[in-house]
Design an enzyme around this catalytic site. Structure first.
Site, PDB file in Angstrom:
ATOM      1  N   HIS A 131       0.777  -1.237   0.000  1.00 41.06           N
ATOM      2  CA  HIS A 131       0.000   0.000   0.000  1.00 41.06           C
ATOM      3  C   HIS A 131       0.810   1.290   0.000  1.00 41.06           C
ATOM      4  CE1 HIS A 131      -0.083  -0.087   4.737  1.00 41.06           C
ATOM      5  NE2 HIS A 131       1.088  -0.418   4.251  1.00 41.06           N
ATOM      6  N   HIS A 132       2.136   1.195   0.037  1.00 43.70           N
ATOM      7  CA  HIS A 132       2.940   2.420   0.091  1.00 43.70           C
ATOM      8  C   HIS A 132       3.373   2.936  -1.276  1.00 43.70           C
ATOM      9  CE1 HIS A 132       3.086   2.337   4.385  1.00 43.70           C
ATOM     10  NE2 HIS A 132       3.794   1.210   4.447  1.00 43.70           N
ATOM     11  N   ALA A 133       3.394   2.087  -2.295  1.00 43.79           N
ATOM     12  CA  ALA A 133       3.888   2.518  -3.604  1.00 43.79           C
ATOM     13  C   ALA A 133       3.062   3.691  -4.132  1.00 43.79           C
ATOM     14  CB  ALA A 133       3.852   1.360  -4.588  1.00 43.79           C
ATOM     15  N   ASP A 173      -0.731   5.119   2.930  1.00 42.49           N
ATOM     16  CA  ASP A 173      -0.542   6.414   2.273  1.00 42.49           C
ATOM     17  C   ASP A 173      -0.674   6.358   0.767  1.00 42.49           C
ATOM     18  OD1 ASP A 173       1.835   4.895   2.224  1.00 42.49           O
ATOM     19  OD2 ASP A 173       3.110   6.683   2.178  1.00 42.49           O
TER      20      ASP A 173
END
Length: 391
Positions: A131-133, A173
């Site tokens: 989920h950070h990419a 994010d």
């Protein structure tokens, strides 16, 4: 709609491997699938594989130049362009990186397509949840953001309301950023406070873009040290009311196991038993508030790769497949043998940490001096009025 659940699995996802010293060890994926098989859950769900995400799919979220940079680093890791977050300590470049990342993304996109088309009610990709990419950069062990790609594909197929609930210890994010200005997507993240932990975002004041997107993001920033009761209280004080208001057509959830008290990279104190209760709660909320009961469940972080991750995600598969695993059950010896053969560690003996967590309902009132209640109240006051709800 089929009542069956899908488990997205391709052995090649274990090639998503940043190297021997990196905390994201792909053995956690192999051991999870081994435990799923040891409990016979591969007969309760349909185990299928989807094709890797292609160029047009990746570009639903990621910039063309970034995909090109990943491809280049995949072919020549030593030439990785660090301006894209590649070849860094968090995201070392490795041969075949594009192929492995696109395969994981393809499983999440395939899960979303199957659920949207009614081929299954629920689908799990525990290799996903990266989920950070960001659209133009790798971040936080994540190359392609499979969660965002699954949501973007749902929108492309005609979905008008997609909710995303992220209970990883780190803020979701990248997914929030991808849909910041899109009122069709509601993102909810419960995570350790950004003052204490990467990526330093996820403040309660982050509530979505302007205009119709106001109130489309909700962030619960939990105090370090939050345990079962506080974590469950925060989840139930925020998530059900927002889903009841939004009435999504699909729910996408991210179940990072790094909230656990044994996780080496964070500071919450949640047990496996509380993680299972949140998985069960998501399943119940899907059937209560989500059109057609459509649910895509993803993995995420989790760096206690033997003791925690396989057990947590095996519970998730069982719940999604309507074949929950008894927490008190003795783990099959065959799996513990596999653990030792792969890691030279002794695996856990049962599917529980021995906890029976409960929580106090928000409806019973709150304590303004309590740090957990302060965190919940900050989120409710920031987001609920923007959606016409009482804080």
């Amino acid at each position: 709609m089929s009542g069956r659940a899908l488990l997205m699995w391709d052995e090649a996802v274990t090639k998503y491997d940043f190297g021997a010293s990196h905390p994201m060890d792909p053995v956690r994926l192999a051991l999870t699938m081994g435990l799923v098989r040891a409990y016979g859950l591969d007969r309760a769900v349909d185990v299928v594989s989807a094709k890797p995400a292609g160029e047009s799919t990746l570009r639903l979220v990621h910039r063309e130049d970034y995909v090109a940079a990943v491809r280049a680093a995949s072919g020549n890791p030593r030439a990785a362009d660090q301006s894209y977050g590649l070849g860094t300590m968090d995201d070392p470049a490795f041969a075949g990186m594009h192929e492995a990342s696109a395969l994981i993304a393809g499983q999440s996109v395939g899960a979303a397509e199957a659920v949207w088309r009614g081929e299954a009610a629920h689908a799990v990709n525990f290799a996903g949840g990266l989920h950070h990419a960001m659209p133009g950069a790798a971040s936080g062990f994540c190359i392609y953001n499979d969660a965002s790609l699954a949501i973007a594909r749902l929108l492309e197929l005609g979905a008008e309301r997609v909710a995303y609930v992220d209970v990883d210890v780190h803020h979701g994010d990248g997914v929030q950023a991808a849909f910041w200005d899109d009122p069709r997507v509601l993102t909810i993240s419960l995570h350790e406070h950004p003052r204490m932990l990467f990526p330093g975002t996820g403040w309660p004041e982050e509530t979505g873009g302007s205009g119709p997107a106001e109130g489309s993001a909700a962030n619960v920033a939990l105090p370090a040290g939050t345990g079962d009761e506080g974590w469950l209280r925060a989840f139930h004080a925020v998530v059900p009311e927002l889903l009841a208001d939004f009435r999504p057509q699909v729910l996408v959830t991210q179940h990072g196991a790094d909230t656990h008290f044994e996780d080496p990279l964070a500071h919450l104190a949640v047990s496996l038993d509380a993680q299972r209760l949140v998985q069960e709660a998501c399943h119940e909320l899907v059937h209560e508030y989500v059109e057609g009961g459509r649910w895509v469940a993803l993995g995420g972080g989790g760096y206690a790769v033997v003791d925690v991750v396989p057990r947590s995600w095996t519970h998730l598969v069982g719940i999604a497949g309507h074949a929950p695993v008894d927490p008190e059950s003795v783990i099959p010896a065959s799996w513990r043998d596999e653990v030792y053969a792969r890691t030279r560690q002794l695996g856990p003996g049962r599917m529980t940490d021995g906890r029976t967590p409960g929580w106090r309902s928000w409806e019973d009132g709150y304590d303004p001096a309590d740090r957990l209640d302060q965190a919940v109240l900050a989120t409710r006051r920031a987001v609920f009025p923007l959606r016409g709800m009482l804080a």
